[in-house]
Design a protein around this motif. Structure first.
Motif, PDB file in Angstrom:
ATOM      1  N   ASN A 240       1.420  -1.273   0.271  1.00  0.00           N
ATOM      2  CA  ASN A 240       0.057  -0.053   0.233  1.00  0.00           C
ATOM      3  C   ASN A 240       0.550   1.309   0.093  1.00  0.00           C
ATOM      4  O   ASN A 240       2.029   1.617   0.513  1.00  0.00           O
ATOM      5  CB  ASN A 240      -0.574  -0.531   1.417  1.00  0.00           C
ATOM      6  CG  ASN A 240      -2.232  -1.391   1.387  1.00  0.00           C
ATOM      7  OD1 ASN A 240      -2.195  -1.384   0.372  1.00  0.00           O
ATOM      8  ND2 ASN A 240      -1.872  -2.014   2.611  1.00  0.00           N
TER       9      ASN A 240
ATOM     10  N   GLU B 156      -3.673   0.121  -3.896  1.00  0.00           N
ATOM     11  CA  GLU B 156      -2.976  -1.089  -3.025  1.00  0.00           C
ATOM     12  C   GLU B 156      -3.128  -2.570  -4.209  1.00  0.00           C
ATOM     13  O   GLU B 156      -3.865  -2.605  -5.462  1.00  0.00           O
ATOM     14  CB  GLU B 156      -5.287  -1.514  -2.322  1.00  0.00           C
ATOM     15  CG  GLU B 156      -5.054  -0.284  -0.579  1.00  0.00           C
ATOM     16  CD  GLU B 156      -6.190  -0.784  -0.371  1.00  0.00           C
ATOM     17  OE1 GLU B 156      -7.579  -1.318  -0.792  1.00  0.00           O
ATOM     18  OE2 GLU B 156      -6.560  -0.349   0.193  1.00  0.00           O
TER      19      GLU B 156
ATOM     20  N   TYR C  63      -3.050  -2.315  -8.039  1.00  0.00           N
ATOM     21  CA  TYR C  63      -3.901  -1.306  -8.802  1.00  0.00           C
ATOM     22  C   TYR C  63      -3.635   0.093  -7.785  1.00  0.00           C
ATOM     23  O   TYR C  63      -4.285   0.277  -6.246  1.00  0.00           O
ATOM     24  CB  TYR C  63      -5.504  -1.870  -8.523  1.00  0.00           C
ATOM     25  CG  TYR C  63      -5.756  -3.048  -9.248  1.00  0.00           C
ATOM     26  CD1 TYR C  63      -5.636  -2.784 -10.923  1.00  0.00           C
ATOM     27  CD2 TYR C  63      -5.480  -4.384  -8.687  1.00  0.00           C
ATOM     28  CE1 TYR C  63      -5.149  -4.227 -11.649  1.00  0.00           C
ATOM     29  CE2 TYR C  63      -5.490  -5.275  -9.514  1.00  0.00           C
ATOM     30  CZ  TYR C  63      -5.100  -5.560 -10.470  1.00  0.00           C
ATOM     31  OH  TYR C  63      -5.082  -6.527 -11.262  1.00  0.00           O
TER      32      TYR C  63
ATOM     33  N   LYS D 214      -6.564   2.330  -5.977  1.00  0.00           N
ATOM     34  CA  LYS D 214      -7.608   2.468  -5.440  1.00  0.00           C
ATOM     35  C   LYS D 214      -9.147   3.604  -5.047  1.00  0.00           C
ATOM     36  O   LYS D 214      -9.349   3.386  -5.121  1.00  0.00           O
ATOM     37  CB  LYS D 214      -7.149   1.399  -3.878  1.00  0.00           C
ATOM     38  CG  LYS D 214      -8.463   1.325  -2.763  1.00  0.00           C
ATOM     39  CD  LYS D 214      -8.842   0.193  -3.479  1.00  0.00           C
ATOM     40  CE  LYS D 214     -10.647  -0.097  -2.031  1.00  0.00           C
ATOM     41  NZ  LYS D 214     -11.673  -1.301  -2.189  1.00  0.00           N
ATOM     42  N   GLN D 215      -7.870   4.523  -4.924  1.00  0.00           N
ATOM     43  CA  GLN D 215      -8.839   5.440  -4.556  1.00  0.00           C
ATOM     44  C   GLN D 215      -7.706   7.047  -4.966  1.00  0.00           C
ATOM     45  O   GLN D 215      -7.416   6.875  -4.449  1.00  0.00           O
ATOM     46  CB  GLN D 215      -9.217   5.851  -3.093  1.00  0.00           C
ATOM     47  CG  GLN D 215     -10.094   6.644  -2.503  1.00  0.00           C
ATOM     48  CD  GLN D 215     -10.090   6.961  -1.257  1.00  0.00           C
ATOM     49  OE1 GLN D 215      -9.798   5.920  -0.718  1.00  0.00           O
ATOM     50  NE2 GLN D 215     -10.817   8.559  -0.517  1.00  0.00           N
TER      51      GLN D 215
ATOM     52  N   GLU E 148      -9.022   4.908 -10.772  1.00  0.00           N
ATOM     53  CA  GLU E 148      -9.292   3.916 -10.133  1.00  0.00           C
ATOM     54  C   GLU E 148      -9.492   2.473 -10.818  1.00  0.00           C
ATOM     55  O   GLU E 148     -10.930   2.498 -11.395  1.00  0.00           O
ATOM     56  CB  GLU E 148     -10.550   4.001  -9.313  1.00  0.00           C
ATOM     57  CG  GLU E 148      -9.942   5.325  -8.083  1.00  0.00           C
ATOM     58  CD  GLU E 148     -11.569   5.483  -7.429  1.00  0.00           C
ATOM     59  OE1 GLU E 148     -12.247   5.342  -7.424  1.00  0.00           O
ATOM     60  OE2 GLU E 148     -11.084   6.807  -6.264  1.00  0.00           O
TER      61      GLU E 148
END
Length: 448
Positions: free
Chosen positions: A5, A27, A30, A32-33, A379
């Protein structure tokens, strides 16, 4: 150990025609946000403060020659992919004119096996078309290979496809993107004979763009486009070098709907025939670097969207080879480490916006080749990201050149922008001039 992360804070995110300030949470592999302000939810998150820096999607280079197998005295997948990562290029598509040539499925899979072991960047390969391998072309899995490459003019590694009937069959028989090197062989041979009769092997380099002339380029690309229109083939014309050719392409429809597309390379946007006196065979490429007027027309077509992609055509040769007389000095040069910094220099000169650079070097190659979940900061997409400091000058010198061949046509140039961090599939693989000892590269997949 791979960092699972990562939170990039306070970045200027360049994506889809806009620049926004914000944070990116990674994460695993990928994104994530993406948000205005994201707080880490646990202590195992690596936080990177990107204050003052820009985050770009990893560059996708749709045309490189990494010389493996068979030509590894010049380069190999390991060395050149590492140089690419340092230059912000996270994915590459490599060409088939290696030794042996990538003209059978067996040889294609051998290259994938090499890359799986040694590549520092995400990878795929073009399959080479010849006058006699249509059966192999028809066996290809379109979701596992980047596309088809045809040489309609001979270049390094003789893969010339010169049988009109074969060409038409190939164009009719595949839905894959057919990428072409367009120079008319007959025109080049006539021009070469004229200058070789005058000068012998030591033809002055200034005649290179006259030998490999505007006429040779236009004649070949216009024929390829005519054939694509006749057959309905999906055609991508590599490395435009003349202003005249740009009029063959349209900007009237979105890229996703275009059947005929075009690419320009960094060297044709940077150099002109005025540079031959100083640079000599180190800027000998096929197609040739041409006039300042051609360069300006290429820029115009790039900015008005007749040209869709910026690439490198990275094609290293040894110093000994490049120092030969004209007739035996090979064409091509190394570019992946310096391509993004060079184009960012044009941003500083107000020639192109950051948003347009990202469109042409990241978004559009992903659209054009249907690359799955790459080329954007979104995302759910793979976290291939590049952090850039636009005000951290550095000079290209022998001791910071990473290419196996050990030289660069940009040697001595000072760039204002520096790649500080490169993320590949969510893993920080390069930071402040140093590579992390991690394996993160993946084979590109395609959504066709």
């Amino acid at each position: 150990m791979k960092q699972k992360n990562t939170l990039i804070k306070n970045a200027k995110i360049v994506n889809e025609g806009a620049i926004v300030s914000g944070d990116i949470l990674i994460e695993g592999e990928y994104i994530k946000q993406i948000g205005a302000s994201i707080s880490p939810k646990s202590s195992d998150v690596l936080v990177i403060d990107a204050e003052g820096k820009y985050v770009l999607p990893g560059v996708i280079d749709d045309q490189v020659h990494f010389r493996e197998p068979g030509l590894t005295q010049k380069a190999d997948i390991g060395t050149e992919s590492k140089a690419a990562i340092a230059g912000g290029i996270t994915s590459f598509i490599e060409m088939p004119n290696t030794s042996p040539q990538t003209t059978t499925i067996e040889k294609l899979e051998e290259k994938f096996s090499i890359a799986a072991k040694t590549s520092s960047a995400n990878y795929s390969f073009m399959f080479g078309g010849t006058n006699d391998n249509l059966d192999e072309i028809l066996k290809l899995d379109v979701n596992q290979v980047a596309g088809l490459k045809l040489f309609l003019g001979s270049s390094t590694g003789n893969m010339l496809v010169d049988d009109p009937k074969v060409l038409e069959k190939i164009f009719k028989s595949t839905d894959m993107v057919i990428s072409v090197h367009c120079e008319d062989e007959g025109t080049i041979k006539r021009n070469y004979k004229e200058y070789h009769d005058r000068f012998g092997d030591d033809i002055p380099i200034k005649y290179h763009p006259i030998i490999r002339s505007e006429e040779a380029c236009y004649l070949s690309s216009s024929k390829a486009i005519e054939l694509a229109k006749k057959t309905g083939a999906r055609l991508h014309v590599f490395h435009l070098s003349t202003g005249k050719e740009t009029d063959l392409f349209s900007n009237k429809i979105p890229l996703k709907d275009k059947k005929i597309t075009a690419e320009v390379c960094v060297h044709h946007l940077w150099f002109s025939d005025e540079d031959y006196d100083k640079k000599g065979t180190f800027i000998k490429w096929n197609p040739a670097v041409k006039t300042k007027a051609d360069r300006e027309e290429l820029w115009e077509a790039l900015l008005d969207d007749r040209i869709d992609v910026i690439a490198t055509d990275h094609a290293p040769h040894t110093l000994d080879e490049k120092n030969n007389p004209y007739a035996s000095a090979p064409s091509g040069g190394p570019l992946v480490q310096h391509a993004l910094p060079a184009i960012l220099e044009m941003y500083h000169k107000e020639k192109i916006s950051l948003e347009k650079i990202v469109e042409k070097m990241c978004h559009n190659p992903a659209i054009l080749f249907d690359i799955e979940r790459r080329g954007y900061i979104k995302e759910g997409y793979y976290a291939d990201l590049v952090l850039v400091d636009l005000n951290n000058p550095w000079t290209v010198k022998k001791d910071n050149i990473l290419y196996k061949c050990g030289w660069s046509p940009f040697e001595g140039a000072t760039f204002k922008s520096r790649i500080t961090d490169t993320f590949l599939n969510g893993t920080l693989v390069y930071k402040n001039g140093k590579f992390k000892d991690v394996k993160a590269a993946k084979r590109l997949t395609f959504n066709r």
